[in-house]
Design a protein around this motif. Structure first.
Motif, PDB file in Angstrom:
ATOM      1  N   GLY A   1       0.774  -1.239   0.000  1.00 45.83           N
ATOM      2  CA  GLY A   1       0.000   0.000   0.000  1.00 45.83           C
ATOM      3  C   GLY A   1       0.802   1.284   0.000  1.00 45.83           C
ATOM      4  O   GLY A   1       0.269   2.353  -0.338  1.00 45.83           O
ATOM      5  N   LEU A   2       2.069   1.226   0.383  1.00 41.46           N
ATOM      6  CA  LEU A   2       2.900   2.436   0.403  1.00 41.46           C
ATOM      7  C   LEU A   2       4.349   1.993   0.543  1.00 41.46           C
ATOM      8  O   LEU A   2       4.657   1.120   1.354  1.00 41.46           O
ATOM      9  CB  LEU A   2       2.524   3.316   1.597  1.00 41.46           C
ATOM     10  CG  LEU A   2       3.201   4.685   1.701  1.00 41.46           C
ATOM     11  CD1 LEU A   2       2.655   5.659   0.649  1.00 41.46           C
ATOM     12  CD2 LEU A   2       2.980   5.291   3.103  1.00 41.46           C
ATOM     13  N   ASN A   3       5.236   2.591  -0.251  1.00 40.69           N
ATOM     14  CA  ASN A   3       6.654   2.261  -0.090  1.00 40.69           C
ATOM     15  C   ASN A   3       7.474   3.438  -0.605  1.00 40.69           C
ATOM     16  O   ASN A   3       6.942   4.330  -1.293  1.00 40.69           O
ATOM     17  CB  ASN A   3       7.018   0.978  -0.839  1.00 40.69           C
ATOM     18  CG  ASN A   3       8.200   0.262  -0.205  1.00 40.69           C
ATOM     19  OD1 ASN A   3       8.843   0.773   0.717  1.00 40.69           O
ATOM     20  ND2 ASN A   3       8.485  -0.930  -0.686  1.00 40.69           N
ATOM     21  N   GLY A   4       8.751   3.464  -0.267  1.00 36.29           N
ATOM     22  CA  GLY A   4       9.577   4.585  -0.708  1.00 36.29           C
ATOM     23  C   GLY A   4      10.979   4.496  -0.163  1.00 36.29           C
ATOM     24  O   GLY A   4      11.465   3.404   0.177  1.00 36.29           O
ATOM     25  N   SER A   5      11.642   5.625  -0.061  1.00 39.58           N
ATOM     26  CA  SER A   5      13.034   5.644   0.424  1.00 39.58           C
ATOM     27  C   SER A   5      13.338   7.023   0.998  1.00 39.58           C
ATOM     28  O   SER A   5      12.658   8.009   0.688  1.00 39.58           O
ATOM     29  CB  SER A   5      13.997   5.329  -0.724  1.00 39.58           C
ATOM     30  OG  SER A   5      13.897   6.322  -1.729  1.00 39.58           O
ATOM     31  N   ALA A   6      14.360   7.066   1.831  1.00 44.30           N
ATOM     32  CA  ALA A   6      14.775   8.353   2.408  1.00 44.30           C
ATOM     33  C   ALA A   6      16.294   8.442   2.393  1.00 44.30           C
ATOM     34  O   ALA A   6      16.990   7.429   2.460  1.00 44.30           O
ATOM     35  CB  ALA A   6      14.259   8.492   3.837  1.00 44.30           C
ATOM     36  N   SER A   7      16.790   9.667   2.301  1.00 44.50           N
ATOM     37  CA  SER A   7      18.238   9.886   2.345  1.00 44.50           C
ATOM     38  C   SER A   7      18.516  11.211   3.034  1.00 44.50           C
ATOM     39  O   SER A   7      17.632  12.063   3.167  1.00 44.50           O
ATOM     40  CB  SER A   7      18.829   9.888   0.936  1.00 44.50           C
ATOM     41  OG  SER A   7      18.359  11.007   0.211  1.00 44.50           O
ATOM     42  N   ARG A   8      19.767  11.357   3.443  1.00 45.22           N
ATOM     43  CA  ARG A   8      20.147  12.582   4.154  1.00 45.22           C
ATOM     44  C   ARG A   8      21.397  13.186   3.540  1.00 45.22           C
ATOM     45  O   ARG A   8      22.358  12.463   3.238  1.00 45.22           O
ATOM     46  CB  ARG A   8      20.435  12.248   5.617  1.00 45.22           C
ATOM     47  CG  ARG A   8      20.889  13.452   6.397  1.00 45.22           C
ATOM     48  CD  ARG A   8      21.116  13.125   7.854  1.00 45.22           C
ATOM     49  NE  ARG A   8      21.405  14.355   8.586  1.00 45.22           N
ATOM     50  CZ  ARG A   8      21.480  14.445   9.904  1.00 45.22           C
ATOM     51  NH1 ARG A   8      21.291  13.372  10.646  1.00 45.22           N
ATOM     52  NH2 ARG A   8      21.747  15.593  10.494  1.00 45.22           N
ATOM     53  N   LYS A   9      21.328  14.497   3.321  1.00 48.74           N
ATOM     54  CA  LYS A   9      22.515  15.249   2.901  1.00 48.74           C
ATOM     55  C   LYS A   9      22.611  16.433   3.842  1.00 48.74           C
ATOM     56  O   LYS A   9      21.720  17.290   3.838  1.00 48.74           O
ATOM     57  CB  LYS A   9      22.333  15.761   1.465  1.00 48.74           C
ATOM     58  CG  LYS A   9      23.013  14.904   0.424  1.00 48.74           C
ATOM     59  CD  LYS A   9      23.117  15.612  -0.909  1.00 48.74           C
ATOM     60  CE  LYS A   9      22.047  15.128  -1.833  1.00 48.74           C
ATOM     61  NZ  LYS A   9      22.025  15.757  -3.136  1.00 48.74           N
ATOM     62  N   GLY A  10      23.634  16.473   4.650  1.00 48.34           N
ATOM     63  CA  GLY A  10      23.753  17.562   5.619  1.00 48.34           C
ATOM     64  C   GLY A  10      22.539  17.578   6.513  1.00 48.34           C
ATOM     65  O   GLY A  10      22.166  16.560   7.114  1.00 48.34           O
ATOM     66  N   ASN A  11      21.875  18.715   6.565  1.00 48.17           N
ATOM     67  CA  ASN A  11      20.731  18.869   7.456  1.00 48.17           C
ATOM     68  C   ASN A  11      19.398  18.668   6.749  1.00 48.17           C
ATOM     69  O   ASN A  11      18.355  19.072   7.275  1.00 48.17           O
ATOM     70  CB  ASN A  11      20.768  20.268   8.086  1.00 48.17           C
ATOM     71  CG  ASN A  11      21.119  20.161   9.542  1.00 48.17           C
ATOM     72  OD1 ASN A  11      21.439  19.072  10.026  1.00 48.17           O
ATOM     73  ND2 ASN A  11      21.054  21.289  10.245  1.00 48.17           N
TER      74      ASN A  11
END
Ligand code: AHR
Length: 551
Positions: free
Chosen positions: A459-469
């Motif tokens: 029903g829902l999926n994705g991704s996350a990433s971080r660059k600095g703040n």
């Protein structure tokens, strides 16, 4: 089609086990996303946002190349609007000249004075799709007007790395050495460097990425894995380097063919191990082409239509594209048996939905197809899978950039527009070079009826990433029936602000056209910040992107 079944605030209890339990989740939310900001999983290689261009149909001629004397705005003969739009989404790498075309291509035909370049039969001339062409243009007879110099210049104008696919089927290994020499030998050093200089390019191109054949199990020579491994040694051993950190990419399996990978690596690393530190990539191609729901494996009959499809076809296409994550996991596991340090990464250098002919914008656009909201969702979930597997996938290339399968752009002569896929790449560009973060999604599955039997899709999926703040979150709601009220929590950080963007359309068939080039475009998405959580409603059949600034 049944609406998905769940009770807000209670049905997620099982699925929520992976969550930290630190946050007080709103009982009214349909879905939850928890981003573990302190659990980086590896850097997302910018090169997974690459593109693929082959001498097929309208990709190069009409798509990329319009000619210096064209009335169409161009830079050195290359379509300027294409360059501008590619820069907008920071295309990091472009693969060329194929595909199957690569193993019939003599790079020497495409250099030197234009008037002396020979015309040759294009690899695709005998494809059934080419048979319908009214005219014998460059789609059938390759003019070689666009060759190595033009391609490398195109990459330079875009700011992308060139990734060349070498011919292993019909040219000897020495020609591979010479192509590397033409591209990379220093100014004034070799006869080929002089030829490059005579064309206006005294400085070396310093091409790093080299494919060693393409689909060597099929159009690239019909080799067995053992035969290909033996060819791979011949083509790559003692290749000239000129101080360039060459990245050699082997022709991996068709889809998830484990046997091809096992047998190739057995041969390469087995009794007589071949260690070449430049061998860093293993190519995988994954097309979502069989939409027949198990009824046939016929290459043509199994294809679906780009524009005529129903709700079951929507989920079928997404399911086929979603298989890429399993392919990555399975191939990685096999490679790890021979290369435990994982020096060799995955290069998914062809992927996308592939439909039957009929929606191309011009008859010369072999494999040209329209791109709908369905394809945008499919492309987004594929990119999310790459982001989640940042440590495994080092390069990827969408097949293909323009006037072809899963294109970002469609154009003909002086008319040009960006497809919904372009907007996905625009929304996902913020991930390039970021640290992929462990992110848990919890949402009820979507239930529907497929050929009389119950079927489901996440029903829902994705991704996350971080660059600095800044944390970038992208996600897909594949549900055709309704929005998902979603709560997002970030672990151990405070949120300063957040903004959202969305790609959606009221109709799953929505697509852009010459007449209506902005039928599908990015809009602003409302997000509210409540302390350390965010709330938003993710509409049906949409792709979203949040940019979250940390305090
Ligand atoms: O992208 C079209 C074709 O699909 C490529 O030439 C080939 O590598 C693949 O089979």
């Amino acid at each position: 089609m049944e609406r998905r079944q769940f009770l807000k605030g209670s049905a997620m209890a099982g699925a929520a086990l992976a969550f930290s339990g630190k946050h007080s989740w709103a009982r009214s939310a349909d879905s939850r996303i928890e981003i573990f900001v302190d659990e980086p999983k590896g850097q997302i290689s910018p090169n997974i946002y690459g593109q693929f261009t082959e001498h097929i149909g309208g990709v190069i001629y009409d798509g990329v190349w319009v000619g210096e004397s064209s009335k169409i705005r161009n830079q050195f003969g290359i379509r300027a609007e294409l360059i501008d739009r590619m820069k907008e989404i920071h295309v990091p790498l472009v693969r060329w000249p194929g595909g199957c075309f690569a193993d019939s291509y003599d790079w020497k035909d495409g250099i030197g004075p234009v008037s002396q370049r020979p015309t040759r039969t294009n690899f695709w001339a005998n494809d059934p799709d080419a048979a319908r062409l009214h005219q014998k243009g460059p789609q059938v007879f390759e003019s070689n007007r666009f060759g190595t110099n033009e391609f490398v210049r195109f990459c330079g104008l875009v700011g992308a790395e060139p990734y060349l696919a070498a011919n292993l089927r019909s040219l000897p290994p020495l020609e591979f050495d010479h192509w590397v020499e033409y591209c990379n030998s220093p100014a004034g050093s070799t006869t080929l460097a002089e030829m490059r200089a005579a064309a206006g390019f005294p400085e070396p191109f310093n091409v790093k990425y080299w494919g060693v054949g393409n689909e060597s199990w099929g159009c690239g020579g019909d080799f067995t894995p053992e035969e290909y491994a033996s060819e791979f040694r011949r083509y790559t051993d003692w290749i000239p380097r000129y101080g360039v950190d060459l990245q050699l990419i082997g022709a991996g399996p068709n889809g998830n063919d484990i046997d091809w990978t096992h047998r190739f690596f057995d041969e390469i690393f087995g009794n007589h191990p071949y260690r070449n530190s430049s061998f860093t990539g293993w190519s995988v191609h994954h097309y979502a082409s069989n939409l027949s729901r198990g009824k046939t494996n016929d290459w043509i009959l199994s294809k679906g239509d780009a524009l005529q499809f129903d709700m079951v076809d929507w989920y079928e296409l997404l399911r086929e594209c979603d298989r890429v994550e399993q392919i990555v996991a399975d191939q990685w596991a096999v490679m790890g048996q021979y290369d435990p340090e994982h020096h060799i990464k995955l290069v998914v250098d062809e992927y996308g939905p592939w439909y039957r002919e009929g929606t191309e914008l011009d008859p010369t656009h072999i494999f040209g197809q329209q791109v709908t909201m369905r394809d945008a969702v499919a492309t987004a979930l594929t990119l999310d899978a790459f982001n989640r597997n940042a440590e495994k996938v080092s390069v990827a290339a969408c097949a293909q950039l323009v006037n072809n399968i899963n294109a970002l752009f469609l154009c003909h002569e002086d008319r040009f527009f960006a497809t919904p896929n372009f907007h996905v790449f625009a929304m996902y560009a913020g991930h390039q070079g970021g640290q992929s973060l462990r992110t848990e999604f919890s949402a009820p599955d979507i239930h529907y009826v497929r050929d009389g039997k119950p079927a489901s899709f996440w029903g829902l999926n994705g991704s996350a990433s971080r660059k600095g703040n800044v944390v970038t979150l992208t996600a897909v709601n594949p549900d055709l029936d309704g929005p998902s009220d979603t709560q997002v929590a970030l672990r151990n950080v405070k949120i300063a602000s957040a903004s959202g963007r969305i790609l959606k359309a009221g109709d799953m068939h929505a697509h852009n056209t010459f007449e209506n080039p902005e039928a599908v475009k990015i809009a602003t998405l409302d997000v509210s910040v409540n302390g350390e959580t965010l709330s938003l409603s993710i509409p049906a059949a949409s792709v979203i992107q949040l940019e979250i600034a940390l305090a």
